[in-house]
Design a protein around this motif. Structure first.
Motif, PDB file in Angstrom:
ATOM      1  N   GLY A   1      47.946  14.323  14.199  1.00 17.31           N
ATOM      2  CA  GLY A   1      46.633  14.511  13.594  1.00 17.31           C
ATOM      3  C   GLY A   1      45.763  15.537  14.299  1.00 17.31           C
ATOM      4  N   SER A   2      46.196  16.017  15.468  1.00 17.56           N
ATOM      5  CA  SER A   2      45.476  17.086  16.166  1.00 17.56           C
ATOM      6  C   SER A   2      46.241  18.383  15.933  1.00 17.56           C
ATOM      7  CB  SER A   2      45.388  16.788  17.667  1.00 17.56           C
ATOM      8  OG  SER A   2      44.646  15.613  17.897  1.00 17.56           O
ATOM      9  N   PHE A   3      45.663  19.274  15.151  1.00 21.87           N
ATOM     10  CA  PHE A   3      46.406  20.443  14.702  1.00 21.87           C
ATOM     11  C   PHE A   3      45.800  21.760  15.160  1.00 21.87           C
ATOM     12  CE2 PHE A   3      47.949  17.376  11.592  1.00 21.87           C
ATOM     13  CZ  PHE A   3      49.273  17.753  11.426  1.00 21.87           C
ATOM     14  N   TYR A   4      46.704  22.704  15.396  1.00 23.32           N
ATOM     15  CA  TYR A   4      46.339  24.109  15.491  1.00 23.32           C
ATOM     16  C   TYR A   4      46.657  24.697  14.114  1.00 23.32           C
ATOM     17  CZ  TYR A   4      46.053  28.934  17.141  1.00 23.32           C
ATOM     18  OH  TYR A   4      45.693  30.252  17.318  1.00 23.32           O
ATOM     19  N   HIS A   5      45.638  25.213  13.425  1.00 24.04           N
ATOM     20  CA  HIS A   5      45.812  25.736  12.076  1.00 24.04           C
ATOM     21  C   HIS A   5      46.028  27.250  12.146  1.00 24.04           C
ATOM     22  CE1 HIS A   5      44.631  21.934  10.141  1.00 24.04           C
ATOM     23  NE2 HIS A   5      43.789  21.815  11.158  1.00 24.04           N
ATOM     24  N   ARG A   6      47.220  27.669  11.761  1.00 24.82           N
ATOM     25  CA  ARG A   6      47.661  29.058  11.902  1.00 24.82           C
ATOM     26  C   ARG A   6      47.563  29.804  10.570  1.00 24.82           C
ATOM     27  NH1 ARG A   6      48.165  33.354  15.208  1.00 24.82           N
ATOM     28  NH2 ARG A   6      50.075  34.552  14.865  1.00 24.82           N
ATOM     29  N   ARG A   7      46.718  30.824  10.531  1.00 24.32           N
ATOM     30  CA  ARG A   7      46.542  31.623   9.325  1.00 24.32           C
ATOM     31  C   ARG A   7      47.672  32.656   9.223  1.00 24.32           C
ATOM     32  NH1 ARG A   7      41.815  32.532   6.529  1.00 24.32           N
ATOM     33  NH2 ARG A   7      40.681  31.611   8.287  1.00 24.32           N
ATOM     34  N   ILE A   8      48.333  32.711   8.082  1.00 24.04           N
ATOM     35  CA  ILE A   8      49.400  33.676   7.851  1.00 24.04           C
ATOM     36  C   ILE A   8      48.871  34.783   6.949  1.00 24.04           C
ATOM     37  CG2 ILE A   8      51.735  34.049   7.002  1.00 24.04           C
ATOM     38  CD1 ILE A   8      51.525  32.249   9.491  1.00 24.04           C
ATOM     39  N   ARG A   9      48.767  35.970   7.536  1.00 24.82           N
ATOM     40  CA  ARG A   9      48.284  37.125   6.780  1.00 24.82           C
ATOM     41  C   ARG A   9      49.430  38.093   6.513  1.00 24.82           C
ATOM     42  NH1 ARG A   9      43.767  40.016   9.739  1.00 24.82           N
ATOM     43  NH2 ARG A   9      44.712  39.270  11.659  1.00 24.82           N
ATOM     44  N   LYS A  10      49.312  38.847   5.436  1.00 24.42           N
ATOM     45  CA  LYS A  10      50.386  39.764   5.052  1.00 24.42           C
ATOM     46  C   LYS A  10      50.225  41.095   5.764  1.00 24.42           C
ATOM     47  CE  LYS A  10      51.131  37.668   0.525  1.00 24.42           C
ATOM     48  NZ  LYS A  10      51.165  37.870  -0.949  1.00 24.42           N
ATOM     49  N   ASN A  11      50.268  41.015   7.103  1.00 21.91           N
ATOM     50  CA  ASN A  11      50.206  42.222   7.924  1.00 21.91           C
ATOM     51  C   ASN A  11      51.419  42.263   8.818  1.00 21.91           C
ATOM     52  OD1 ASN A  11      47.725  42.982   6.898  1.00 21.91           O
ATOM     53  ND2 ASN A  11      46.574  41.988   8.524  1.00 21.91           N
ATOM     54  N   SER A  12      51.973  43.399   9.010  1.00 22.40           N
ATOM     55  CA  SER A  12      53.134  43.543   9.890  1.00 22.40           C
ATOM     56  C   SER A  12      52.692  44.124  11.216  1.00 22.40           C
ATOM     57  CB  SER A  12      54.172  44.458   9.253  1.00 22.40           C
ATOM     58  OG  SER A  12      55.228  44.711  10.143  1.00 22.40           O
ATOM     59  N   LEU A  13      53.286  43.611  12.299  1.00 26.33           N
ATOM     60  CA  LEU A  13      52.978  44.149  13.611  1.00 26.33           C
ATOM     61  C   LEU A  13      53.484  45.581  13.749  1.00 26.33           C
ATOM     62  CD1 LEU A  13      53.807  41.086  15.844  1.00 26.33           C
ATOM     63  CD2 LEU A  13      51.562  42.071  15.475  1.00 26.33           C
ATOM     64  N   ILE A  14      54.503  45.916  12.954  1.00 21.60           N
ATOM     65  CA  ILE A  14      55.041  47.265  12.999  1.00 21.60           C
ATOM     66  C   ILE A  14      54.810  47.914  11.646  1.00 21.60           C
ATOM     67  CG2 ILE A  14      57.116  48.672  13.249  1.00 21.60           C
ATOM     68  CD1 ILE A  14      58.180  46.667  15.168  1.00 21.60           C
ATOM     69  N   SER A  15      54.065  48.965  11.616  1.00 23.06           N
ATOM     70  CA  SER A  15      53.747  49.645  10.364  1.00 23.06           C
ATOM     71  C   SER A  15      54.995  50.248   9.759  1.00 23.06           C
ATOM     72  CB  SER A  15      52.717  50.748  10.637  1.00 23.06           C
ATOM     73  OG  SER A  15      52.612  51.603   9.523  1.00 23.06           O
ATOM     74  N   PRO A  16      55.070  50.256   8.410  1.00 27.01           N
ATOM     75  CA  PRO A  16      56.186  50.926   7.759  1.00 27.01           C
ATOM     76  C   PRO A  16      56.263  52.404   8.134  1.00 27.01           C
ATOM     77  CG  PRO A  16      55.013  49.532   6.201  1.00 27.01           C
ATOM     78  CD  PRO A  16      54.191  49.582   7.456  1.00 27.01           C
TER      79      PRO A  16
END
Length: 282
Positions: free
Chosen positions: A209-224
């Motif tokens: 019940g104690s959570f770290y809420h992780r946002r997933i964004r559509k960004n890449s650490l390495i650019s195309p």
């Protein structure tokens, strides 16, 4: 040298922030609403890169909310590792918690972590992944392997949790003089945690019940647009750093985790290389 304005804290929460967007307010709000007494923890936000308008916006928001235990720092040195190292330098807590500025934590998060704290123990939290635009909860292999209220000396038990700095409470005495490698990205978290983990005796998890809420964004650490040569330089250096720390690991379990991490980087390295080659104009 920078100095913290806050003393006598049990936990120091370090947040590296670069060009923060509106999601940072939820992160700050979640820290301000903790069930843990505010006198027992400090929050350090290290803004790096462009200062305007972000610094004043955060400072105004904190003042408007009346948050007294937050220290806002600015550095022109870019990079999450640079920012985290500054946070480590000025922090005063006996225990360290890292949070990304686009994530947030449940209200009892810090209290649960501190309730399980010991000087030779790394405390892990459960985590929940959610989609940025829709807030939809996503499948999470880390959470599937999480066991609440569990303790072990077998560090391999929770190996999926060691690739990131967030989602855990780390005793300061285990960190010592260890810093984040400013020449590595991605993978700086894994190297840092491996160094710290080599000093830990026990891994413990907090209550359900104690959570770290992780946002997933559509960004890449390495650019195309990253070139093939730059890609090779980046990941070969990262793999080399993993190999270099292997002799310093004190147990077979540590060697297994570091090797697995290096192999994971190598797999991504090869996959990305083939992709860049195939998409390269003739």
């Amino acid at each position: 040298m920078l100095e913290s304005k806050i003393t006598n804290k049990k936990i120091s929460v370090i947040i590296a922030s670069y060009k923060p967007q509106s999601y940072v307010w939820k992160c700050i709000d979640s820290l301000a609403s903790q069930t843990l007494d505010a006198d027992l923890y400090e929050v350090i936000i290290v803004l790096n890169g462009p200062k305007d308008p972000y610094f004043d916006e955060i400072a105004d928001y904190v003042a408007k909310k009346g948050i007294q235990n937050l220290n806002l720092i600015y550095t022109d040195k870019r990079g999450v590792s640079e920012a985290r190292n500054i946070g480590l330098e000025i922090s005063v807590g006996n225990y360290l918690v890292f949070i990304d500025d686009d994530d947030y934590i449940s209200e009892n998060y810090l209290e649960s972590l501190l309730g399980n704290a010991e000087k030779d123990t790394i405390v892990l939290s459960d985590n929940e992944f959610f989609e940025d635009m829709t807030n939809k909860v996503l499948s999470n292999p880390r959470s599937d392997s999480f066991k609440p209220n569990y303790e072990t000396t077998n560090i391999l038990k929770f190996r999926k949790f060691y690739r990131v700095a967030w989602g855990k409470l780390i005793p300061r005495n285990l960190i010592g003089n260890i810093k984040f490698d400013t020449n590595i990205q991605p993978g700086e978290d894994t190297l840092f945690i491996m160094e710290v983990l080599s000093k830990a005796r026990t891994i413990r998890t907090i209550q359900d019940g104690s959570f770290y809420h992780r946002r997933i964004r559509k960004n890449s650490l390495i650019s195309p647009k990253t070139g093939l040569i730059d890609h090779w330089k980046l990941h070969s250096h990262q793999i080399l750093k993993h190999i270099m720390i292997l002799p310093r690991k004190s147990s077979l379990a540590h060697k297994i985790i570091v090797t697995a991490s290096a192999l994971g980087i190598l797999r991504y390295f090869l996959k990305r290389s083939f992709s860049l080659i195939l998409n390269k104009p003739a």
